[in-house]
Design a protein around this motif. Structure first.
Motif, mmCIF file in Angstrom:
data_model
loop_
_atom_site.group_PDB
_atom_site.id
_atom_site.type_symbol
_atom_site.label_atom_id
_atom_site.label_comp_id
_atom_site.label_asym_id
_atom_site.label_seq_id
_atom_site.Cartn_x
_atom_site.Cartn_y
_atom_site.Cartn_z
ATOM 1 N N LYS A 37 42.476 38.625 43.409
ATOM 2 C CA LYS A 37 42.835 38.728 41.993
ATOM 3 C C LYS A 37 42.181 37.632 41.152
ATOM 4 N N ALA A 38 41.722 36.569 41.777
ATOM 5 C CA ALA A 38 41.050 35.507 41.033
ATOM 6 C C ALA A 38 39.785 36.040 40.351
ATOM 7 N N CYS A 39 39.168 37.056 40.951
ATOM 8 C CA CYS A 39 37.910 37.598 40.413
ATOM 9 C C CYS A 39 37.944 39.093 40.112
ATOM 10 N N HIS A 40 38.836 39.837 40.752
ATOM 11 C CA HIS A 40 38.836 41.293 40.653
ATOM 12 C C HIS A 40 40.135 41.840 40.089
ATOM 13 N N ALA A 41 40.009 42.979 39.399
ATOM 14 C CA ALA A 41 41.162 43.712 38.880
ATOM 15 C C ALA A 41 40.899 45.198 39.069
ATOM 16 N N PHE A 42 41.887 46.001 38.740
ATOM 17 C CA PHE A 42 41.758 47.451 38.769
ATOM 18 C C PHE A 42 41.794 47.941 37.326
ATOM 19 N N GLY A 43 40.692 48.521 36.894
ATOM 20 C CA GLY A 43 40.636 49.058 35.539
ATOM 21 C C GLY A 43 39.786 48.250 34.581
ATOM 22 N N PRO A 49 33.411 42.788 39.776
ATOM 23 C CA PRO A 49 33.523 44.124 39.199
ATOM 24 C C PRO A 49 34.909 44.750 39.372
ATOM 25 N N ASP A 50 35.199 45.700 38.515
ATOM 26 C CA ASP A 50 36.408 46.514 38.582
ATOM 27 C C ASP A 50 36.463 47.203 39.948
ATOM 28 N N LEU A 51 37.594 47.126 40.625
ATOM 29 C CA LEU A 51 37.727 47.741 41.946
ATOM 30 C C LEU A 51 38.478 49.068 41.921
ATOM 31 N N LYS A 52 38.831 49.547 40.747
ATOM 32 C CA LYS A 52 39.494 50.851 40.665
ATOM 33 C C LYS A 52 38.530 51.920 41.178
ATOM 34 N N GLY A 53 38.926 52.638 42.209
ATOM 35 C CA GLY A 53 38.087 53.690 42.768
ATOM 36 C C GLY A 53 36.903 53.192 43.590
ATOM 37 N N VAL A 54 36.982 51.967 44.082
ATOM 38 C CA VAL A 54 35.842 51.400 44.808
ATOM 39 C C VAL A 54 35.566 52.133 46.124
ATOM 40 N N ARG A 57 32.662 54.680 46.364
ATOM 41 C CA ARG A 57 31.698 54.429 45.287
ATOM 42 C C ARG A 57 30.422 53.810 45.845
ATOM 43 N N LYS A 58 29.308 54.110 45.228
ATOM 44 C CA LYS A 58 28.043 53.484 45.590
ATOM 45 C C LYS A 58 28.083 52.019 45.150
ATOM 46 N N ALA A 59 27.558 51.139 45.956
ATOM 47 C CA ALA A 59 27.574 49.704 45.659
ATOM 48 C C ALA A 59 26.607 49.369 44.530
ATOM 49 N N GLY A 60 27.023 48.436 43.685
ATOM 50 C CA GLY A 60 26.145 47.896 42.658
ATOM 51 C C GLY A 60 25.900 48.779 41.461
ATOM 52 N N VAL A 61 26.790 49.726 41.187
ATOM 53 C CA VAL A 61 26.527 50.657 40.090
ATOM 54 C C VAL A 61 27.638 50.735 39.038
ATOM 55 N N HIS A 62 28.758 50.056 39.231
ATOM 56 C CA HIS A 62 29.852 50.201 38.274
ATOM 57 C C HIS A 62 29.416 49.732 36.887
ATOM 58 N N GLU A 63 29.615 50.577 35.912
ATOM 59 C CA GLU A 63 29.159 50.314 34.548
ATOM 60 C C GLU A 63 29.766 49.039 33.979
ATOM 61 N N LYS A 118 42.305 51.863 48.953
ATOM 62 C CA LYS A 118 42.290 53.334 48.914
ATOM 63 C C LYS A 118 43.379 53.883 47.992
ATOM 64 N N THR A 119 44.468 53.155 47.814
ATOM 65 C CA THR A 119 45.542 53.619 46.919
ATOM 66 C C THR A 119 45.160 53.425 45.450
ATOM 67 N N GLN A 120 44.114 52.668 45.194
ATOM 68 C CA GLN A 120 43.717 52.339 43.819
ATOM 69 C C GLN A 120 42.528 53.177 43.357
#
Length: 121
Positions: A37-43, A49-54, A57-63, A118-120
């Motif tokens: 949580k120090a660096c990541h969140a969901f949403g 990067p945002d980890l929602k739906g990680v 997901r393909k690595a290195g592409v989250h907008e 996986k739940t996120q």
């Protein structure tokens, strides 16, 4: 003959029990996520990067997140196997990435953390 059938049935069950152990506990994984949580969140993007739906997901592409060239060019998809290797030792999995996390060495906690991710989705 009955012993042979019983032995075969037990042999068939062994892979199922091994899979159940690897499935992970999402509730325990939520606790294992606490340092993340120090660096990541969901949403939303943060330091990481945002980890929602990680998962999946393909690595290195989250907008909206500025990934390292190493991660953008890794060709990885975040399936369970890649996540486990990455979370165990990010620098070994993708040399040149900018994640400073040293890794989680406990296989049980890794499985739990992935179950939580996986739940996120």
């Amino acid at each position: 003959m009955r012993h042979l059938i019983l032995g075969a049935a037990l042999a068939l069950m062994l892979p199922l029990s091994a899979q159940a152990q690897d499935a992970g506990d999402a509730a325990a994984g939520e606790k294992a996520f606490a340092p993340c949580k120090a660096c990541h969140a969901f949403g939303k993007n943060g330091v990481g990067p945002d980890l929602k739906g990680v998962v999946g997901r393909k690595a290195g592409v989250h907008e909206g997140y500025n990934y390292s060239a190493a991660l953008k060019n890794s060709g990885l998809t975040w399936d369970e196997a890649n996540l486990k290797e990455w979370l165990k030792d990010p620098k070994a999995k993708v040399p040149g990435n900018k994640m400073v996390y040293p890794g989680l060495k406990d296989d049980k906690k890794l499985s739990d953390l992935i179950a939580y991710l996986k739940t996120q989705s």
